[in-house]
Design an enzyme around this catalytic site. Structure first.
Site, PDB file in Angstrom:
ATOM      1  N   LYS A  11       0.847  -1.200   0.000  1.00 43.47           N
ATOM      2  CA  LYS A  11       0.000   0.000   0.000  1.00 43.47           C
ATOM      3  C   LYS A  11       0.878   1.245   0.000  1.00 43.47           C
ATOM      4  CE  LYS A  11       0.722   1.573   4.408  1.00 43.47           C
ATOM      5  NZ  LYS A  11       1.789   2.495   4.553  1.00 43.47           N
ATOM      6  N   ALA A 101      10.817  -2.597   5.454  1.00 36.82           N
ATOM      7  CA  ALA A 101      10.863  -1.368   6.268  1.00 36.82           C
ATOM      8  C   ALA A 101      10.850  -0.141   5.359  1.00 36.82           C
ATOM      9  CB  ALA A 101      12.084  -1.366   7.196  1.00 36.82           C
ATOM     10  N   ALA A 102       9.872  -0.136   4.472  1.00 42.82           N
ATOM     11  CA  ALA A 102       9.840   0.855   3.394  1.00 42.82           C
ATOM     12  C   ALA A 102       8.632   1.771   3.454  1.00 42.82           C
ATOM     13  CB  ALA A 102       9.848   0.114   2.053  1.00 42.82           C
ATOM     14  N   GLY A 103       7.747   1.552   4.451  1.00 42.83           N
ATOM     15  CA  GLY A 103       6.517   2.354   4.512  1.00 42.83           C
ATOM     16  C   GLY A 103       5.468   1.859   3.544  1.00 42.83           C
ATOM     17  N   LEU A 104       5.595   0.585   3.121  1.00 41.50           N
ATOM     18  CA  LEU A 104       4.670   0.019   2.128  1.00 41.50           C
ATOM     19  C   LEU A 104       3.836  -1.127   2.708  1.00 41.50           C
ATOM     20  CD1 LEU A 104       7.106  -0.043  -0.955  1.00 41.50           C
ATOM     21  CD2 LEU A 104       5.332   1.640  -0.478  1.00 41.50           C
ATOM     22  N   ALA A 105       3.909  -1.315   4.022  1.00 40.67           N
ATOM     23  CA  ALA A 105       3.124  -2.346   4.727  1.00 40.67           C
ATOM     24  C   ALA A 105       3.437  -3.763   4.260  1.00 40.67           C
ATOM     25  CB  ALA A 105       1.619  -2.065   4.609  1.00 40.67           C
ATOM     26  N   GLY A 106       4.685  -4.006   3.922  1.00 44.87           N
ATOM     27  CA  GLY A 106       5.082  -5.321   3.412  1.00 44.87           C
ATOM     28  C   GLY A 106       4.818  -6.457   4.378  1.00 44.87           C
ATOM     29  N   THR A 109       0.887  -7.007   4.903  1.00 48.84           N
ATOM     30  CA  THR A 109       0.169  -7.657   3.809  1.00 48.84           C
ATOM     31  C   THR A 109       0.459  -9.161   3.797  1.00 48.84           C
ATOM     32  OG1 THR A 109      -0.528  -7.348   1.523  1.00 48.84           O
ATOM     33  CG2 THR A 109       1.843  -7.263   1.909  1.00 48.84           C
ATOM     34  N   ASP A 141      -2.289  -1.939   9.983  1.00 55.11           N
ATOM     35  CA  ASP A 141      -2.420  -1.940   8.519  1.00 55.11           C
ATOM     36  C   ASP A 141      -3.033  -3.242   7.980  1.00 55.11           C
ATOM     37  OD1 ASP A 141      -1.347   0.563   8.063  1.00 55.11           O
ATOM     38  OD2 ASP A 141       0.697  -0.168   7.759  1.00 55.11           O
TER      39      ASP A 141
END
Ligand code: ATP
Length: 313
Positions: A11, A101-106, A109, A141
């Site tokens: 996301k 740890a990229a702010g992409l909710a890895g 998800t 998230d």
């Protein structure tokens, strides 16, 4: 009982506003979350044992009980003991494509995908809202990641109001491979620097939260006004992450100068994205940034907004 392969999309945050503190130590947030088609791939196979086994293609991702995919399986076992006793454990084979740890909710998800996968394998028949309520226990998230699309997320991010889908836009994502930003650090620093601006009054929090529905960005999304959407992207966490990480600030500037509808950091960073009208525009911007920043550590992706959460393939 057969294995399932699932796609677990990342996301981005089109909007992230920090309103105040919560009694539970988290923050009151107002966000607009958006799924994108950059996704992890998980294979979940019944293994005929009483154990969960996790393997991951990425050497930096933990495969122990700290992994959200593993924790999701443990949660399902705890909640559905009879199903676990009947059907047993699974092997989870995680093909990691979302940066960490990229702010992409890895991580979230992946946890969402395991909830969806075990619901199928154990034939529990849980609905999406029921899975989302379970997901809240894993992380704020996770409920969004289950259903995906475009949604307003409030409280800790777990209360969702789906809005008009925005699935025909593209984006360029940029992240330095070796750079990771800790989400707890970003929120803690924000509290230290901006805590004096927090709203504490419950009714003020409620009114700020409900204002988002009639706010300009939600309106622009409803009208599919892409230019406006690009101009109205916003993220409070940029105020603490960009000064601390000049490399991210520079990447943001270069992406912004390269064109597109608008540029913003996602979540607590350090991923930065530019929204684009077309795949061609996104590809051009990616090429331009690649020429400007000659650093092999910089990873760039072209992706598309997506209107789905966890998918079974
Ligand atoms: P968010 O946007 O929700 O803050 P993020 O994209 O910034 O998340 P993640 O990729 O979820 O961050 O990873 C944060 C940390 O969580 C990692 O450093 C890693 O140690 C741990 N982690 C646990 N499970 C996973 C997973 N399945 N994939 C990646 N990291 C995981």
């Amino acid at each position: 009982m057969h294995p399932y392969t699932l796609l677990a999309p990342a996301k981005i945050n089109l909007y992230l506003e920090i309103i105040g503190d919560r009694p539970d130590g988290y923050h009151e947030l107002v966000m607009i979350l958006q799924s994108i088609d950059l996704a992890d791939r998980l294979e979940i196979r019944p293994n005929g044992t009483q154990a969960f086994r996790l393997t991951c293609s990425h050497p930096q991702v933990p495969t122990d009980e700290t992994n959200l995919a593993y924790r999701a399986a443990q949660l399902m076992k705890q909640e559905f003991r009879e199903a676990f006793a009947n059907y047993g454990g699974v092997d989870i084979i995680l093909d990691k494509r979302i940066p960490i740890a990229a702010g992409l909710a890895g991580g979230s998800t992946d946890g969402a995908a395991v909830l969806v996968g075990l619901n199928l394998i154990w034939q529990l028949g849980l609905t999406i809202p029921e899975l989302q309520r379970l997901g809240e226990q894993l992380g704020s998230d996770v409920p969004f990641c289950i259903a995906g699309g475009t949604a307003i997320a409030t409280r800790r991010g777990e209360k969702l109001d789906p809005i008009q889908d925005l699935d025909n836009l593209w984006l360029v994502l940029g992240k330095y491979h070796s750079l990771a930003v800790s989400t707890p650090w970003a929120y803690k620093t924000y509290r230290q620097q901006f805590g004096h601006e927090y709203v504490n009054d419950h009714s003020e929090i409620e009114s700020k939260t409900s204002n988002i529905n009639s706010g300009p960005l939600v309106q622009a999304i409803g009208q599919k006004d892409n230019q406006k959407i690009g101009q109205l992207l916003s993220n409070d966490l940029e105020k603490v992450v960009l000064p601390e990480y000049p490399q991210v600030a520079q990447l943001r500037d270069i992406l912004q100068q390269a064109g597109g509808l608008g540029t913003m950091m996602s979540g607590s960073g350090p991923t930065v994205f530019t929204l684009c009208q077309s795949q061609e525009e996104a590809q051009n911007i990616k090429n331009q940034v690649r020429q400007t920043i000659v650093d092999p550590d910089l990873e760039l992706w072209v992706s598309k907004l997506s209107n789905t959460g966890i998918q079974i393939i």
